[in-house]
Design a protein around this motif. Sequence first.
Motif, mmCIF file in Angstrom:
data_model
loop_
_atom_site.group_PDB
_atom_site.id
_atom_site.type_symbol
_atom_site.label_atom_id
_atom_site.label_comp_id
_atom_site.label_asym_id
_atom_site.label_seq_id
_atom_site.Cartn_x
_atom_site.Cartn_y
_atom_site.Cartn_z
ATOM 1 N N LEU A 9 44.959 6.791 -17.425
ATOM 2 C CA LEU A 9 44.939 7.595 -16.914
ATOM 3 C C LEU A 9 46.092 8.324 -17.405
ATOM 4 C CD1 LEU A 9 41.197 6.287 -14.717
ATOM 5 C CD2 LEU A 9 41.615 8.033 -17.193
ATOM 6 N N GLU A 15 44.462 16.973 -15.488
ATOM 7 C CA GLU A 15 43.974 16.107 -15.432
ATOM 8 C C GLU A 15 44.504 15.181 -13.908
ATOM 9 O OE1 GLU A 15 44.474 17.092 -18.334
ATOM 10 O OE2 GLU A 15 42.146 18.244 -18.790
ATOM 11 N N SER A 16 45.675 14.761 -14.163
ATOM 12 C CA SER A 16 45.738 13.456 -12.951
ATOM 13 C C SER A 16 45.846 14.542 -11.746
ATOM 14 C CB SER A 16 47.190 13.193 -13.638
ATOM 15 O OG SER A 16 46.882 12.081 -14.767
ATOM 16 N N THR A 18 43.973 17.317 -10.666
ATOM 17 C CA THR A 18 42.325 17.207 -10.718
ATOM 18 C C THR A 18 42.198 16.681 -10.151
ATOM 19 O OG1 THR A 18 42.675 19.497 -12.146
ATOM 20 C CG2 THR A 18 40.576 17.899 -11.169
ATOM 21 N N ARG A 19 42.908 14.952 -10.311
ATOM 22 C CA ARG A 19 41.749 13.929 -10.210
ATOM 23 C C ARG A 19 42.197 13.558 -8.418
ATOM 24 N NH1 ARG A 19 40.458 9.025 -12.672
ATOM 25 N NH2 ARG A 19 41.865 7.867 -11.902
ATOM 26 N N LEU A 214 36.107 14.903 -9.897
ATOM 27 C CA LEU A 214 36.886 13.634 -10.817
ATOM 28 C C LEU A 214 36.462 12.716 -12.034
ATOM 29 C CD1 LEU A 214 38.590 11.048 -10.492
ATOM 30 C CD2 LEU A 214 36.772 9.898 -9.012
ATOM 31 N N ALA A 217 37.327 15.579 -14.892
ATOM 32 C CA ALA A 217 38.925 15.054 -15.695
ATOM 33 C C ALA A 217 38.873 13.820 -16.059
ATOM 34 C CB ALA A 217 39.368 15.238 -14.160
ATOM 35 N N THR A 218 38.168 12.549 -15.449
ATOM 36 C CA THR A 218 38.509 11.537 -15.732
ATOM 37 C C THR A 218 38.214 11.716 -17.723
ATOM 38 O OG1 THR A 218 37.971 10.788 -13.781
ATOM 39 C CG2 THR A 218 37.723 9.264 -16.000
ATOM 40 N N GLN A 221 40.589 13.249 -19.776
ATOM 41 C CA GLN A 221 42.049 12.804 -19.998
ATOM 42 C C GLN A 221 41.570 11.397 -21.138
ATOM 43 O OE1 GLN A 221 42.745 11.645 -15.432
ATOM 44 N NE2 GLN A 221 45.130 12.199 -16.469
ATOM 45 N N THR A 253 30.687 7.861 -8.050
ATOM 46 C CA THR A 253 31.826 7.734 -8.092
ATOM 47 C C THR A 253 31.995 5.610 -7.787
ATOM 48 O OG1 THR A 253 33.025 9.847 -8.128
ATOM 49 C CG2 THR A 253 34.063 7.916 -7.543
#
Length: 264
Positions: A9, A15-16, A18-19, A214, A217-218, A221, A253
Amino acid sequence: MTRIDGYLLDGRPDESATRSTAFAALFDPTTFRHIERLGIGPGWRCWEVGAGGTSVVSWLAKRVGPTGRVLATATDTAPLLSAARPPVQVRTHDVAADAPPAEAFDLVHARLVLTHVPDRERALHSMIKALRPGGRLLIEEADPALQPLACPDEHGPEQEAANRLRDGVRALLADRGADLAFGRVLPRLLRAAGLRQVEADAYFPLVSPACAALESATIEQVRADLVAAGLASHDDIERHLAQVAERVVVPATAPLVSAWARKP
């Protein structure tokens, strides 16, 4: 944090970020509740290990005040620089490879760090070594194997597809050495390390806008990795992202296990 065989990741700043924001929204209240329970107050010396953002660091700084100290470390300190003012010091540090700071801390905290470092035992003992006698350790790690589904309520084909995609992400993480059942072993590890007053609990985010952010974004990635491994097609991924955006799929999650203890 030291990553195993190229952390899955890493590598996409948008994206990082956002995570990191999603993790803060999901887990900061739990983290803060535990740290308050441990008695944090003015003058405390705290080490935030593997910090991925500033939310916990800034919160700690307010609690310890001008007479305290917060050391925030990471292998990539760029996301932390905005918080680098007294009582916060930012330092480049690899908890799995570097010696612990020479000073003694009242609190050492790490969240979502140990799962992805190659020598977890060494990293954990480094954190324990940095505690003063009577100091408190709080370790928080996800346990995707404890609840592996994106959609625990698998009531239709969209949810089934989301769960297959989550299976693919878990397979990629495991292939790179991540321990997907690490959270549950934390109490045993803390007891084995000789710590006292070991306690633990788990928080399971089931539905939240942050869960959806999450998830998206994951998947973005790891899109290329999923396709390259034959775990999903680009069409599968586009369809899933659209369904998350439209709330056809409402993802959960993985549980966060928090374990805390005191050094004798």
